[in-house]
Design a protein around this motif. Structure first.
Motif, PDB file in Angstrom:
ATOM      1  N   ILE A 173      51.738  31.778   3.004  1.00  0.00           N
ATOM      2  CA  ILE A 173      51.939  30.705   3.989  1.00  0.00           C
ATOM      3  C   ILE A 173      52.141  29.364   3.296  1.00  0.00           C
ATOM      4  O   ILE A 173      53.038  28.584   3.653  1.00  0.00           O
ATOM      5  CB  ILE A 173      50.733  30.641   4.952  1.00  0.00           C
ATOM      6  CG1 ILE A 173      50.633  31.935   5.760  1.00  0.00           C
ATOM      7  CG2 ILE A 173      50.849  29.442   5.879  1.00  0.00           C
ATOM      8  CD1 ILE A 173      49.370  32.050   6.593  1.00  0.00           C
ATOM      9  N   THR A 174      51.324  29.105   2.268  1.00  0.00           N
ATOM     10  CA  THR A 174      51.427  27.828   1.555  1.00  0.00           C
ATOM     11  C   THR A 174      52.783  27.667   0.876  1.00  0.00           C
ATOM     12  O   THR A 174      53.432  26.617   0.983  1.00  0.00           O
ATOM     13  CB  THR A 174      50.311  27.721   0.503  1.00  0.00           C
ATOM     14  OG1 THR A 174      49.044  27.878   1.135  1.00  0.00           O
ATOM     15  CG2 THR A 174      50.371  26.376  -0.209  1.00  0.00           C
ATOM     16  N   ALA A 193      58.342  25.557   0.499  1.00  0.00           N
ATOM     17  CA  ALA A 193      59.784  25.817   0.459  1.00  0.00           C
ATOM     18  C   ALA A 193      60.500  25.068   1.572  1.00  0.00           C
ATOM     19  O   ALA A 193      61.564  24.458   1.360  1.00  0.00           O
ATOM     20  CB  ALA A 193      60.052  27.320   0.566  1.00  0.00           C
ATOM     21  N   GLY A 194      59.919  25.113   2.787  1.00  0.00           N
ATOM     22  CA  GLY A 194      60.515  24.390   3.902  1.00  0.00           C
ATOM     23  C   GLY A 194      60.584  22.892   3.651  1.00  0.00           C
ATOM     24  O   GLY A 194      61.594  22.238   3.945  1.00  0.00           O
ATOM     25  N   LEU A 195      59.511  22.338   3.086  1.00  0.00           N
ATOM     26  CA  LEU A 195      59.483  20.910   2.780  1.00  0.00           C
ATOM     27  C   LEU A 195      60.530  20.548   1.718  1.00  0.00           C
ATOM     28  O   LEU A 195      61.144  19.469   1.787  1.00  0.00           O
ATOM     29  CB  LEU A 195      58.091  20.504   2.295  1.00  0.00           C
ATOM     30  CG  LEU A 195      56.970  20.546   3.350  1.00  0.00           C
ATOM     31  CD1 LEU A 195      55.620  20.264   2.710  1.00  0.00           C
ATOM     32  CD2 LEU A 195      57.253  19.541   4.463  1.00  0.00           C
ATOM     33  N   LEU A 196      60.741  21.433   0.758  1.00  0.00           N
ATOM     34  CA  LEU A 196      61.742  21.173  -0.274  1.00  0.00           C
ATOM     35  C   LEU A 196      63.148  21.147   0.311  1.00  0.00           C
ATOM     36  O   LEU A 196      63.980  20.312  -0.080  1.00  0.00           O
ATOM     37  CB  LEU A 196      61.639  22.229  -1.378  1.00  0.00           C
ATOM     38  CG  LEU A 196      60.436  22.096  -2.312  1.00  0.00           C
ATOM     39  CD1 LEU A 196      60.290  23.338  -3.171  1.00  0.00           C
ATOM     40  CD2 LEU A 196      60.581  20.854  -3.182  1.00  0.00           C
ATOM     41  N   PHE A 197      63.428  22.050   1.236  1.00  0.00           N
ATOM     42  CA  PHE A 197      64.737  22.035   1.894  1.00  0.00           C
ATOM     43  C   PHE A 197      64.917  20.759   2.707  1.00  0.00           C
ATOM     44  O   PHE A 197      65.994  20.150   2.705  1.00  0.00           O
ATOM     45  CB  PHE A 197      64.908  23.261   2.788  1.00  0.00           C
ATOM     46  CG  PHE A 197      65.197  24.527   2.037  1.00  0.00           C
ATOM     47  CD1 PHE A 197      66.313  24.623   1.216  1.00  0.00           C
ATOM     48  CD2 PHE A 197      64.359  25.633   2.144  1.00  0.00           C
ATOM     49  CE1 PHE A 197      66.591  25.796   0.513  1.00  0.00           C
ATOM     50  CE2 PHE A 197      64.628  26.806   1.455  1.00  0.00           C
ATOM     51  CZ  PHE A 197      65.742  26.889   0.637  1.00  0.00           C
ATOM     52  N   VAL A 198      63.863  20.348   3.408  1.00  0.00           N
ATOM     53  CA  VAL A 198      63.929  19.100   4.186  1.00  0.00           C
ATOM     54  C   VAL A 198      64.147  17.909   3.259  1.00  0.00           C
ATOM     55  O   VAL A 198      64.954  17.009   3.540  1.00  0.00           O
ATOM     56  CB  VAL A 198      62.636  18.915   5.008  1.00  0.00           C
ATOM     57  CG1 VAL A 198      62.610  17.529   5.650  1.00  0.00           C
ATOM     58  CG2 VAL A 198      62.532  19.993   6.084  1.00  0.00           C
ATOM     59  N   LEU A 199      63.442  17.907   2.123  1.00  0.00           N
ATOM     60  CA  LEU A 199      63.593  16.829   1.149  1.00  0.00           C
ATOM     61  C   LEU A 199      65.023  16.789   0.612  1.00  0.00           C
ATOM     62  O   LEU A 199      65.603  15.709   0.426  1.00  0.00           O
ATOM     63  CB  LEU A 199      62.603  17.030   0.002  1.00  0.00           C
ATOM     64  CG  LEU A 199      62.642  15.991  -1.134  1.00  0.00           C
ATOM     65  CD1 LEU A 199      62.286  14.613  -0.597  1.00  0.00           C
ATOM     66  CD2 LEU A 199      61.678  16.391  -2.249  1.00  0.00           C
ATOM     67  N   MET A 225      68.880  20.297  -5.936  1.00  0.00           N
ATOM     68  CA  MET A 225      67.585  20.120  -5.287  1.00  0.00           C
ATOM     69  C   MET A 225      67.256  21.293  -4.362  1.00  0.00           C
ATOM     70  O   MET A 225      66.095  21.708  -4.245  1.00  0.00           O
ATOM     71  CB  MET A 225      67.566  18.815  -4.490  1.00  0.00           C
ATOM     72  CG  MET A 225      67.300  17.581  -5.323  1.00  0.00           C
ATOM     73  SD  MET A 225      65.643  17.585  -6.058  1.00  0.00           S
ATOM     74  CE  MET A 225      64.635  17.555  -4.573  1.00  0.00           C
ATOM     75  N   PHE A 226      68.279  21.839  -3.695  1.00  0.00           N
ATOM     76  CA  PHE A 226      68.050  22.964  -2.802  1.00  0.00           C
ATOM     77  C   PHE A 226      67.550  24.192  -3.563  1.00  0.00           C
ATOM     78  O   PHE A 226      66.930  25.083  -2.980  1.00  0.00           O
ATOM     79  CB  PHE A 226      69.327  23.329  -2.041  1.00  0.00           C
ATOM     80  CG  PHE A 226      69.680  22.342  -0.962  1.00  0.00           C
ATOM     81  CD1 PHE A 226      68.748  21.972  -0.008  1.00  0.00           C
ATOM     82  CD2 PHE A 226      70.939  21.790  -0.903  1.00  0.00           C
ATOM     83  CE1 PHE A 226      69.061  21.060   0.986  1.00  0.00           C
ATOM     84  CE2 PHE A 226      71.270  20.876   0.079  1.00  0.00           C
ATOM     85  CZ  PHE A 226      70.332  20.509   1.030  1.00  0.00           C
ATOM     86  N   LEU A 283      63.832  28.775  -4.980  1.00  0.00           N
ATOM     87  CA  LEU A 283      62.827  29.268  -5.929  1.00  0.00           C
ATOM     88  C   LEU A 283      61.502  29.586  -5.234  1.00  0.00           C
ATOM     89  O   LEU A 283      60.958  30.687  -5.374  1.00  0.00           O
ATOM     90  CB  LEU A 283      62.608  28.214  -7.014  1.00  0.00           C
ATOM     91  CG  LEU A 283      61.494  28.458  -8.026  1.00  0.00           C
ATOM     92  CD1 LEU A 283      61.879  29.568  -8.966  1.00  0.00           C
ATOM     93  CD2 LEU A 283      61.182  27.188  -8.799  1.00  0.00           C
ATOM     94  N   ILE A 284      60.991  28.644  -4.450  1.00  0.00           N
ATOM     95  CA  ILE A 284      59.689  28.836  -3.804  1.00  0.00           C
ATOM     96  C   ILE A 284      59.779  29.895  -2.700  1.00  0.00           C
ATOM     97  O   ILE A 284      58.804  30.614  -2.444  1.00  0.00           O
ATOM     98  CB  ILE A 284      59.167  27.502  -3.247  1.00  0.00           C
ATOM     99  CG1 ILE A 284      59.059  26.470  -4.379  1.00  0.00           C
ATOM    100  CG2 ILE A 284      57.804  27.680  -2.603  1.00  0.00           C
ATOM    101  CD1 ILE A 284      58.159  26.898  -5.522  1.00  0.00           C
ATOM    102  N   THR A 285      60.941  30.019  -2.065  1.00  0.00           N
ATOM    103  CA  THR A 285      61.122  31.083  -1.068  1.00  0.00           C
ATOM    104  C   THR A 285      60.978  32.453  -1.715  1.00  0.00           C
ATOM    105  O   THR A 285      60.342  33.363  -1.163  1.00  0.00           O
ATOM    106  CB  THR A 285      62.500  30.959  -0.405  1.00  0.00           C
ATOM    107  OG1 THR A 285      62.622  29.680   0.221  1.00  0.00           O
ATOM    108  CG2 THR A 285      62.694  32.042   0.644  1.00  0.00           C
ATOM    109  N   ALA A 286      61.565  32.614  -2.911  1.00  0.00           N
ATOM    110  CA  ALA A 286      61.429  33.880  -3.637  1.00  0.00           C
ATOM    111  C   ALA A 286      59.980  34.127  -4.038  1.00  0.00           C
ATOM    112  O   ALA A 286      59.483  35.259  -3.971  1.00  0.00           O
ATOM    113  CB  ALA A 286      62.330  33.871  -4.871  1.00  0.00           C
ATOM    114  N   VAL A 287      59.294  33.059  -4.448  1.00  0.00           N
ATOM    115  CA  VAL A 287      57.875  33.182  -4.810  1.00  0.00           C
ATOM    116  C   VAL A 287      57.052  33.597  -3.594  1.00  0.00           C
ATOM    117  O   VAL A 287      56.150  34.443  -3.680  1.00  0.00           O
ATOM    118  CB  VAL A 287      57.355  31.863  -5.402  1.00  0.00           C
ATOM    119  CG1 VAL A 287      55.842  31.913  -5.587  1.00  0.00           C
ATOM    120  CG2 VAL A 287      58.034  31.583  -6.742  1.00  0.00           C
TER     121      VAL A 287
END
Length: 346
Positions: free
Chosen positions: A90-91, A96-102, A120-121, A126-130
């Motif tokens: 969840i974290t 990942a969502g925040l990174l896409f928004v950023l 940047m995307f 990366l975090i989505t895969a993690v």
């Protein structure tokens, strides 16, 4: 404001303007104005930026693959921070969502920085895969098969790539499609080499052909047109690499079966690849498509080199083999030159 072009583009513009002058389509004053409308830069910093970001992304990809593929490492991280895998999932999903928004906000504030904005995307990718890797260690997903954890981020990349108009995320989605097909068909084949009578190279040849077809359909959709070239590139990469592998290994179900055949028995695949690559070259020339033309040329040469090492390395003198190739391509070039001259006369 002057347009900045690199040396190759500047040379093309100079030659074009000179030809227009020679054909009296423009006068000397107009030619001078056109030449003053652009500036030739001595070093292509944009190209350096692109290469730098791609190298950085490639390094990140390797690190993620090593992280996600190493079950022990993920379990060790979970123990060290004493956090359940579900919480980590969840974290990391939120991050990942925040990174896409950023990335979207950065693109809105700095629209001119196209290369770094796309890069940047990647951190969201990366975090989505993690997150998918952590999900595989939750109680809920203990009995899910491995391909599911590839399909989930792939589906996310497909949606985000379209919604955010990000070519980079879309490329990862298409790469994920190939990895998912490999994993899922291998599972359904129950550890056999063949799935529906097809080995891995033949499966990827079909996947590549389907993606090429998808790229053709994107040309007629104004909303998704920006994805056309990237989709075509991945489709061609899958298709031609798979076809080249088929010329070497054929459609055999095991390495032991393949090791007992003579390479001449695979001549059908070699003929097919020669026809496909020549067709790609002529199509690329006729329709002014440098991407298809380049793939055709590269894999035609690769096919010829492969056949040389298979059939003629020990029997035919190397100089004679390449002399035959030189004569054949000289003939093709001479014929093409005659056709070009006839076209100019008309």
């Amino acid at each position: 404001m002057d347009i900045k072009v690199n040396k190759r583009q500047g040379q093309l513009l100079n030659d074009t303007i000179a030809q227009w002058q020679q054909q009296q389509l423009i006068d000397n004053q107009q030619a001078q104005q056109l030449r003053q409308s652009y500036q030739i830069i001595s070093f292509d910093w944009k190209l350096l930026a692109v290469y730098s970001f791609w190298i950085a992304i490639a390094c990140f990809i390797l690190s993620v693959i090593l992280l996600v593929a190493d079950d022990y490492l993920i379990a060790l991280i979970s123990r060290l921070i004493n956090t359940p895998a579900s919480v980590l999932t969840i974290t990391s999903t939120i991050i990942a969502g925040l990174l896409f928004v950023l990335g979207v906000k950065r693109r809105q504030h700095y629209p001119e920085k196209t290369v770094s904005n796309e890069a940047m995307f990647f951190f969201g990718v990366l975090i989505t895969a993690v997150a998918s890797g952590f999900l595989s260690h939750t109680t809920l997903a203990l009995h899910w098969r491995e391909s599911v954890f590839i399909l989930i981020p792939t589906a996310i990349y497909l949606v985000i790539g379209i919604q955010l108009r990000s070519v980079l995320v879309w490329l990862f989605a298409l790469l994920g499609v190939g990895l998912w097909v490999l994993t899922e068909t291998s599972y359904l084949a129950q550890d056999h080499y063949l799935f529906w009578g097809m080995n891995i190279p033949l499966r990827f040849a079909i996947v590549g052909a389907l993606i090429i077809g998808l790229s053709a359909s994107l040309k007629y959709n104004s909303r998704l047109l920006f994805l056309h070239e990237a989709t075509l590139f991945i489709g061609l990469m899958y298709f031609f690499n798979a076809l080249w592998m088929l010329t070497i290994f054929g459609n055999y179900d095991s390495l032991s079966a393949w090791s007992h055949i003579k390479q001449i028995e695979l001549w059908g695949w070699s003929v097919a690849m020669m026809l496909v690559t020549l067709s790609a070259i002529f199509y690329g020339i006729k329709n002014n498509n440098p991407l298809i033309r380049a793939f055709g040329i590269i894999f035609l040469l690769l096919c010829l080199y492969s056949r040389y090492f298979e059939f003629f390395w020990g029997t035919l003198h190397k100089a004679l083999f390449f002399a035959i190739l030189a004569l054949s391509f000289w003939g093709i070039g001479s014929r093409a030159e005659k056709i070009w001259q006839l076209g100019n006369k008309n």
